[in-house]
Scaffold this motif. Sequence first.
Motif, PDB file in Angstrom:
ATOM      1  N   ILE A  42       0.853  -1.192   0.000  1.00  0.00           N
ATOM      2  CA  ILE A  42       0.000   0.000   0.000  1.00  0.00           C
ATOM      3  C   ILE A  42       0.888   1.240   0.000  1.00  0.00           C
ATOM      4  CG2 ILE A  42      -1.829   1.253   1.205  1.00  0.00           C
ATOM      5  CD1 ILE A  42      -2.628  -1.593   0.075  1.00  0.00           C
ATOM      6  N   ASN A  43       1.923   1.234   0.837  1.00  0.00           N
ATOM      7  CA  ASN A  43       2.875   2.352   0.855  1.00  0.00           C
ATOM      8  C   ASN A  43       3.486   2.572  -0.524  1.00  0.00           C
ATOM      9  OD1 ASN A  43       2.506   2.841   3.538  1.00  0.00           O
ATOM     10  ND2 ASN A  43       4.395   1.854   4.187  1.00  0.00           N
ATOM     11  N   TYR A  44       3.887   1.503  -1.158  1.00  0.00           N
ATOM     12  CA  TYR A  44       4.503   1.592  -2.484  1.00  0.00           C
ATOM     13  C   TYR A  44       3.559   2.268  -3.474  1.00  0.00           C
ATOM     14  CZ  TYR A  44       6.061   0.306  -7.114  1.00  0.00           C
ATOM     15  OH  TYR A  44       6.426   0.373  -8.445  1.00  0.00           O
ATOM     16  N   VAL A  45       2.323   1.826  -3.495  1.00  0.00           N
ATOM     17  CA  VAL A  45       1.342   2.392  -4.431  1.00  0.00           C
ATOM     18  C   VAL A  45       1.150   3.882  -4.154  1.00  0.00           C
ATOM     19  CG1 VAL A  45      -1.075   2.363  -5.154  1.00  0.00           C
ATOM     20  CG2 VAL A  45       0.169   0.205  -4.853  1.00  0.00           C
ATOM     21  N   ILE A  46       0.982   4.229  -2.900  1.00  0.00           N
ATOM     22  CA  ILE A  46       0.746   5.636  -2.552  1.00  0.00           C
ATOM     23  C   ILE A  46       1.978   6.485  -2.864  1.00  0.00           C
ATOM     24  CG2 ILE A  46       0.352   7.195  -0.608  1.00  0.00           C
ATOM     25  CD1 ILE A  46      -1.530   4.969   0.488  1.00  0.00           C
ATOM     26  N   ASN A  47       3.156   5.999  -2.539  1.00  0.00           N
ATOM     27  CA  ASN A  47       4.384   6.775  -2.749  1.00  0.00           C
ATOM     28  C   ASN A  47       4.773   6.914  -4.214  1.00  0.00           C
ATOM     29  OD1 ASN A  47       4.690   7.198  -0.002  1.00  0.00           O
ATOM     30  ND2 ASN A  47       5.981   5.394   0.262  1.00  0.00           N
ATOM     31  N   THR A  48       4.343   5.992  -5.065  1.00  0.00           N
ATOM     32  CA  THR A  48       4.753   6.058  -6.472  1.00  0.00           C
ATOM     33  C   THR A  48       3.652   6.517  -7.416  1.00  0.00           C
ATOM     34  OG1 THR A  48       4.236   3.715  -6.822  1.00  0.00           O
ATOM     35  CG2 THR A  48       6.514   4.264  -6.177  1.00  0.00           C
ATOM     36  N   ARG A  49       2.411   6.343  -7.028  1.00  0.00           N
ATOM     37  CA  ARG A  49       1.318   6.634  -7.957  1.00  0.00           C
ATOM     38  C   ARG A  49       0.439   7.804  -7.540  1.00  0.00           C
ATOM     39  NH1 ARG A  49       0.077   0.897 -10.576  1.00  0.00           N
ATOM     40  NH2 ARG A  49       2.186   0.080 -10.420  1.00  0.00           N
ATOM     41  N   PHE A  50       0.648   8.296  -6.331  1.00  0.00           N
ATOM     42  CA  PHE A  50      -0.139   9.427  -5.832  1.00  0.00           C
ATOM     43  C   PHE A  50       0.816  10.522  -5.361  1.00  0.00           C
ATOM     44  CE2 PHE A  50      -2.935   5.816  -5.702  1.00  0.00           C
ATOM     45  CZ  PHE A  50      -4.140   6.331  -6.167  1.00  0.00           C
ATOM     46  N   THR A  51       1.618  11.004  -6.285  1.00  0.00           N
ATOM     47  CA  THR A  51       2.631  12.002  -5.974  1.00  0.00           C
ATOM     48  C   THR A  51       2.131  13.408  -6.308  1.00  0.00           C
ATOM     49  OG1 THR A  51       3.631  11.863  -8.164  1.00  0.00           O
ATOM     50  CG2 THR A  51       4.463  10.334  -6.475  1.00  0.00           C
ATOM     51  N   VAL A  52       2.828  14.403  -5.804  1.00  0.00           N
ATOM     52  CA  VAL A  52       2.517  15.800  -6.110  1.00  0.00           C
ATOM     53  C   VAL A  52       2.617  16.032  -7.611  1.00  0.00           C
ATOM     54  CG1 VAL A  52       3.334  18.174  -5.820  1.00  0.00           C
ATOM     55  CG2 VAL A  52       3.215  16.650  -3.850  1.00  0.00           C
ATOM     56  N   GLU A  53       3.641  15.454  -8.225  1.00  0.00           N
ATOM     57  CA  GLU A  53       3.840  15.632  -9.663  1.00  0.00           C
ATOM     58  C   GLU A  53       2.671  15.087 -10.475  1.00  0.00           C
ATOM     59  OE1 GLU A  53       7.602  15.613  -7.501  1.00  0.00           O
ATOM     60  OE2 GLU A  53       6.064  14.081  -7.640  1.00  0.00           O
ATOM     61  N   LYS A  54       2.000  14.102  -9.931  1.00  0.00           N
ATOM     62  CA  LYS A  54       0.858  13.495 -10.629  1.00  0.00           C
ATOM     63  C   LYS A  54      -0.464  14.140 -10.214  1.00  0.00           C
ATOM     64  CE  LYS A  54       3.187   9.155 -11.460  1.00  0.00           C
ATOM     65  NZ  LYS A  54       3.191   7.712 -11.326  1.00  0.00           N
ATOM     66  N   GLY A  55      -0.383  15.177  -9.380  1.00  0.00           N
ATOM     67  CA  GLY A  55      -1.577  15.925  -9.025  1.00  0.00           C
ATOM     68  C   GLY A  55      -2.294  15.476  -7.765  1.00  0.00           C
ATOM     69  N   TYR A  56      -1.572  14.850  -6.846  1.00  0.00           N
ATOM     70  CA  TYR A  56      -2.192  14.378  -5.610  1.00  0.00           C
ATOM     71  C   TYR A  56      -1.450  14.927  -4.399  1.00  0.00           C
ATOM     72  CZ  TYR A  56      -4.471  11.004  -8.632  1.00  0.00           C
ATOM     73  OH  TYR A  56      -5.217  10.420  -9.625  1.00  0.00           O
ATOM     74  N   LEU A  57      -2.196  15.194  -3.357  1.00  0.00           N
ATOM     75  CA  LEU A  57      -1.617  15.518  -2.061  1.00  0.00           C
ATOM     76  C   LEU A  57      -1.936  14.365  -1.132  1.00  0.00           C
ATOM     77  CD1 LEU A  57      -2.352  19.256  -1.217  1.00  0.00           C
ATOM     78  CD2 LEU A  57      -0.159  18.175  -1.620  1.00  0.00           C
TER      79      LEU A  57
END
Length: 153
Positions: A42-57
Amino acid sequence: MRNISDIIEYHLKQNLEKSQKGYIEIQRSELADQFQCVPSQINYVINTRFTVEKGYLVESKRGGGGFIRIRKVQLIQNQDLLQTILELIGDHISQATAEDMLDRLFDSRIISERENRLMKAVIHRNVLSFQVQVRDQLRAKMMQAMLVSLLYK
């Protein structure tokens, strides 16, 4: 066939889309149980797919009753200037330099006069009454936090 990371990402994005609040709150261990994976997945998914660069906080609160909050954000128009200033801040910043940066943001109409005054008040040496090195490091972190919050609507 998609891998578990793709499935978790899809699930989170679907829930985010359906959310009336504009964000979702999850508990890592519960999500790991739901997908029968380890919490680090879960950490991996959040840290790699929900980044600031991708438009997520992503915000998190640790401990009992802790959660991970994911929010989709929209970039503001003057992102490049803010990004440049963020990069210039570094690990420490003097009060004079920080104030100059805030004045630049005000002159560019990225922040209002009121926001400029508030930010300057927060980073002033009288408020940050620590040793110079600690004060400049704390000021840098505070400036970065304030400017990152300006990046998104």
